[in-house]
Design a protein around this motif. Structure first.
Motif, PDB file in Angstrom:
ATOM      1  N   ASP A 187      42.655  41.244  29.275  1.00 26.00           N
ATOM      2  CA  ASP A 187      43.922  41.955  29.438  1.00 26.00           C
ATOM      3  C   ASP A 187      44.001  42.720  30.751  1.00 26.00           C
ATOM      4  N   GLU A 188      42.910  42.789  31.492  1.00 29.02           N
ATOM      5  CA  GLU A 188      42.913  43.439  32.801  1.00 29.02           C
ATOM      6  C   GLU A 188      41.932  42.727  33.711  1.00 29.02           C
ATOM      7  N   LEU A 189      42.290  42.568  34.964  1.00 28.91           N
ATOM      8  CA  LEU A 189      41.353  42.069  35.962  1.00 28.91           C
ATOM      9  C   LEU A 189      41.896  42.372  37.355  1.00 28.91           C
ATOM     10  N   THR A 190      40.963  42.423  38.296  1.00 25.71           N
ATOM     11  CA  THR A 190      41.307  42.675  39.690  1.00 25.71           C
ATOM     12  C   THR A 190      41.025  41.410  40.489  1.00 25.71           C
ATOM     13  N   VAL A 191      42.019  40.968  41.247  1.00 30.03           N
ATOM     14  CA  VAL A 191      41.913  39.729  42.018  1.00 30.03           C
ATOM     15  C   VAL A 191      42.396  39.996  43.433  1.00 30.03           C
ATOM     16  N   ASN A 192      41.547  39.689  44.412  1.00 28.87           N
ATOM     17  CA  ASN A 192      41.873  39.915  45.825  1.00 28.87           C
ATOM     18  C   ASN A 192      42.382  41.337  46.089  1.00 28.87           C
ATOM     19  N   GLY A 193      41.701  42.282  45.442  1.00 27.99           N
ATOM     20  CA  GLY A 193      41.990  43.693  45.677  1.00 27.99           C
ATOM     21  C   GLY A 193      43.175  44.248  44.915  1.00 27.99           C
ATOM     22  N   LEU A 194      43.842  43.440  44.103  1.00 29.71           N
ATOM     23  CA  LEU A 194      44.999  43.901  43.339  1.00 29.71           C
ATOM     24  C   LEU A 194      44.675  43.897  41.847  1.00 29.71           C
ATOM     25  N   HIS A 195      45.148  44.929  41.151  1.00 27.05           N
ATOM     26  CA  HIS A 195      44.861  45.114  39.731  1.00 27.05           C
ATOM     27  C   HIS A 195      46.018  44.547  38.911  1.00 27.05           C
ATOM     28  N   TYR A 196      45.681  43.742  37.890  1.00 25.68           N
ATOM     29  CA  TYR A 196      46.679  43.131  37.016  1.00 25.68           C
ATOM     30  C   TYR A 196      46.399  43.537  35.569  1.00 25.68           C
ATOM     31  N   ARG A 197      47.477  43.596  34.772  1.00 26.56           N
ATOM     32  CA  ARG A 197      47.329  43.997  33.369  1.00 26.56           C
ATOM     33  C   ARG A 197      48.334  43.244  32.499  1.00 26.56           C
ATOM     34  N   ILE A 198      47.868  42.837  31.311  1.00 27.21           N
ATOM     35  CA  ILE A 198      48.774  42.334  30.285  1.00 27.21           C
ATOM     36  C   ILE A 198      49.436  43.548  29.642  1.00 27.21           C
ATOM     37  N   ILE A 199      50.766  43.537  29.560  1.00 24.29           N
ATOM     38  CA  ILE A 199      51.483  44.709  29.060  1.00 24.29           C
ATOM     39  C   ILE A 199      52.287  44.363  27.812  1.00 24.29           C
ATOM     40  N   ARG A 200      52.608  45.403  27.077  1.00 19.27           N
ATOM     41  CA  ARG A 200      53.340  45.302  25.806  1.00 19.27           C
ATOM     42  C   ARG A 200      54.646  46.083  25.921  1.00 19.27           C
TER      43      ARG A 200
END
Length: 340
Positions: free
Chosen positions: A116-129
């Protein structure tokens, strides 16, 4: 929200502004009248998507999934798209290779793991509800308001982009009085119905503490139908304008009456002919094969906490594992052949 200290933390802030411009005044009056005419708020099933953190705020990239795993699959597709769109310039070959490797590792990981969360190429991503809700009154669900934008004629509204994609979740942005009151009501709202399980109720109550504020997202629209003495969704999809809902939701495959033994290609041909001949309505109330339908206004909120928007809850329906894991498990059970 009240807070004892020198400064209210951003994630607890609800800033209500007095807006005196003519458009805001009319919109506030519309909202006040509708809160009286449609006083009951009804929550529907949550929806899921993915967001990217930018300069300390979270920007929604997509919010259309009915389960968390579908949102994770969407995020994996997003990384595949970014991977394919990297510019092919020789002098940046080393940098490009690093970005390619990161995107490839990200989508391959999501194919196997329900992250539900990971950082890729310096950017943070999240699965949201997010939580959609509608207003109900004595005559049914709330239709679009006179001040809701609806710029395109029937059959032309598909050009309207989603107003949620790209939306920045910022609890510090000022809001009008009516929306501010809605936010205050949603802040303390949680599920108490005996229809849902104990786990769902407990997670809903726990979110008041972990994510104690809410942000309202842009309004969407859907189509409801009056069936067997009650209003039911005619479509699960939500659209950015009332006419987009009429165009897409006033006709469906179920409206093509064909024998169950009809070959599939004949079914599709009949559907395409009927779709081409269909005239989307302009009114908010209309009939489809004798069923009363209504364009329904859908409001949506996201709960936020000190670390940003809420992610999936343990009790949220999450029916399937990631795709590669699902294929692996089916092969282990002998339900899918091994690849050649």
């Amino acid at each position: 929200m009240t807070h004892h200290g020198e400064r209210v933390p951003d994630h607890l802030l609800v800033r209500i502004e007095q807006r005196d411009d003519p458009v805001s005044v009319v919109s506030e009056d519309d909202a006040r009248k509708r809160s009286i005419a449609y006083p009951t708020l009804m929550w529907s099933m949550p929806i899921f998507g993915f967001a990217q953190q930018v300069d300390g705020r979270w920007r929604i990239l997509r919010l259309t999934a009915d389960e968390p795993q579908h949102a994770r699959d969407g995020l994996a597709s997003h990384f595949r798209k970014l991977h394919s769109e990297l510019p092919k310039i020789d002098e940046h070959a080393t940098e490009r290779a690093a970005y390619e490797a990161a995107y490839e590792a990200a989508y391959e990981l999501l194919d196997w793991e329900p992250l539900d969360e990971l950082t890729v190429n310096g950017l943070h991503y999240r699965i949201i509800r997010a939580q959609p809700f509608i207003r109900m009154g004595p005559d049914g669900p709330e239709p679009p308001r006179p001040t809701d934008p609806d710029p395109y004629p029937p059959g032309k509204a598909e050009r309207v982009a989603s107003s949620i994609d790209g939306f920045v979740i910022d609890p510090t942005v000022g809001t009008g009085l009516t929306d501010g009151l809605v936010r205050m009501e949603m802040i303390s709202g949680y599920l108490t119905s005996e229809v849902v399980s104990d786990n769902v109720r407990a997670d809903s109550r726990r979110a008041l503490t972990t994510h104690p504020n809410v942000v309202l997202l842009p309004v969407c629209y859907t189509i409801g139908g009056y069936v067997d003495g009650g209003w039911r969704p005619r479509t699960a999809a939500m659209y950015p304008t009332p006419q987009a809902a009429r165009d897409a939701g006033s006709f469906s495959m179920g409206d093509v009456a064909l024998d169950e033994n009809t070959p599939f290609e004949h079914v599709m041909a009949a559907y395409e002919r009927a779709r081409a001949a269909h005239q989307p309505p302009r009114t908010d109330d209309f009939e489809v094969q004798g069923v009363l339908c209504r364009v329904t206004r859908v409001e949506i909120f996201v709960r936020v906490g000190p670390d940003g928007p809420e992610g999936p809850r343990p009790s949220d329906r999450d029916s399937y594992p990631p795709p590669a894991r699902q294929v692996h498990d089916l092969r282990e059970q002998g339900l899918m052949p091994d690849p050649d």
